[in-house]
Design an enzyme around this catalytic site. Structure first.
Site, PDB file in Angstrom:
ATOM      1  N   LYS A  56       0.879  -1.227   0.026  1.00 58.01           N
ATOM      2  CA  LYS A  56      -0.018   0.020  -0.131  1.00 58.01           C
ATOM      3  C   LYS A  56       0.836   1.218  -0.076  1.00 58.01           C
ATOM      4  O   LYS A  56       0.491   2.423  -0.243  1.00 58.01           O
ATOM      5  CB  LYS A  56      -0.969   0.114   1.356  1.00 58.01           C
ATOM      6  CG  LYS A  56      -1.645  -1.199   1.415  1.00 58.01           C
ATOM      7  CD  LYS A  56      -2.550  -0.941   2.950  1.00 58.01           C
ATOM      8  CE  LYS A  56      -3.163  -2.532   3.133  1.00 58.01           C
ATOM      9  NZ  LYS A  56      -3.608  -2.477   4.685  1.00 58.01           N
ATOM     10  N   GLY A  57       2.012   1.150   0.392  1.00 57.65           N
ATOM     11  CA  GLY A  57       3.044   2.449   0.753  1.00 57.65           C
ATOM     12  C   GLY A  57       2.935   3.404  -0.201  1.00 57.65           C
ATOM     13  O   GLY A  57       3.186   4.396  -0.141  1.00 57.65           O
ATOM     14  N   ASP A 116      14.479  -0.036   1.138  1.00 60.75           N
ATOM     15  CA  ASP A 116      15.239  -0.144   2.596  1.00 60.75           C
ATOM     16  C   ASP A 116      16.457  -1.097   2.396  1.00 60.75           C
ATOM     17  O   ASP A 116      17.499  -0.468   1.832  1.00 60.75           O
ATOM     18  CB  ASP A 116      14.066  -0.679   3.612  1.00 60.75           C
ATOM     19  CG  ASP A 116      14.835  -0.792   5.202  1.00 60.75           C
ATOM     20  OD1 ASP A 116      15.661  -0.250   5.366  1.00 60.75           O
ATOM     21  OD2 ASP A 116      14.396  -1.406   5.920  1.00 60.75           O
ATOM     22  N   ARG A 178      -0.478   6.405   7.514  1.00 56.18           N
ATOM     23  CA  ARG A 178      -0.214   6.688   6.041  1.00 56.18           C
ATOM     24  C   ARG A 178      -0.716   7.939   5.639  1.00 56.18           C
ATOM     25  O   ARG A 178      -0.406   8.483   4.598  1.00 56.18           O
ATOM     26  CB  ARG A 178      -1.123   5.526   5.346  1.00 56.18           C
ATOM     27  CG  ARG A 178      -0.390   4.227   5.698  1.00 56.18           C
ATOM     28  CD  ARG A 178      -1.024   3.075   4.677  1.00 56.18           C
ATOM     29  NE  ARG A 178      -0.848   1.682   4.933  1.00 56.18           N
ATOM     30  CZ  ARG A 178       0.220   1.032   4.544  1.00 56.18           C
ATOM     31  NH1 ARG A 178       1.199   1.491   4.026  1.00 56.18           N
ATOM     32  NH2 ARG A 178       0.332  -0.161   4.886  1.00 56.18           N
TER      33      ARG A 178
END
Ligand code: IMP
Ligand code: MG
Length: 205
Positions: A56-57, A116, A178
């Site tokens: 979803k990010g 990341d 979010r």
């Protein structure tokens, strides 16, 4: 009705999490995303890129990025979850929602919220390249300073960021924060990991 502001709940503290420290302001984000859109527009003149967002990010970033691209674009989304600790990726990725569109012959831009370790990106690139796109580039809003992928595959990036756990503008901790319009460093009111989980879990991106 008169309200006492001191009685209002602090929206930046949810449970054990506090997101009071802004790393990238909303104004800076909007300017950077516009610049990325202009760069993509210039690079893809005469083509119709297919933006592939990783849910979803990446949803908020992709929404703003798409509006900053002055070309006909199409969208698709995939959702992945990674096995391992929910704040640390293991590189073992499961596709939870696959793409609807055929990538063959398309100019694909993979849109990610944050690289990341880069393990998720490595997996996704391999997976998408196997579908024979005409081209595949990566556009990541945030990239860790100590990521472990080859810099040459990061074609478009917004900001290099330190190792603090970040929330906002689509990024979450335990699905929270979010909707913040900026990117913030989240602190946890204990010495546990930000998600509070122990051992192996499966987490959404
Ligand atoms: P990687 O496989 O280690 O590169 O992890 C990438 C995914 O982990 C990202 O797409 C995010 O969903 C998640 N992630 C990594 N760091 C953060 C963070 O600071 N905040 C929120 N999500 C993060
Ligand atoms: Mg995430």
């Amino acid at each position: 009705m008169a309200s006492d502001p001191s009685a209002a709940p602090d929206p930046l503290t949810v449970g054990r999490y506090t997101a009071s420290s802004v790393l990238v302001s909303a104004v800076d984000l909007q300017a950077r995303v516009r610049a990325l859109g202009e760069e993509i527009t210039a690079d893809y003149v005469g083509r119709e890129p297919l933006l592939v967002g990783v849910l979803k990010g990446a949803f908020m970033f992709m929404s703003d990025l798409a509006r900053a691209i002055d070309l006909p674009v199409e969208f698709d989304f995939m959702a992945v979850s990674s096995y391992g600790h929910s704040t640390r990726s293991s590189g073992v990725v499961r596709i939870v929602k696959d793409l609807d569109l055929d990538l063959a012959g398309r100019d694909v831009i993979l849109v990610e919220d944050i690289i990341d370790s880069g393990l998720t990106l490595n997996y996704l690139r391999r997976n998408l390249l196997a579908r024979n796109p005409a081209s595949l580039e990566v556009c990541a809003l945030l990239v860790r300073e100590n990521h472990k992928v080859d810099d040459s595959i990061l074609r478009y990036e917004g900001y290099r960021v330190p190792s603090d756990f970040l929330v906002g503008y689509g990024l979450d901790v335990d699905e929270k924060f979010r909707n913040l319009p900026d990117v913030r460093i989240v602190k946890v009111a204990s010495d546990e990991e930000p998600d509070g989980s122990e051992g192996e879990v499966e987490s959404a991106a």
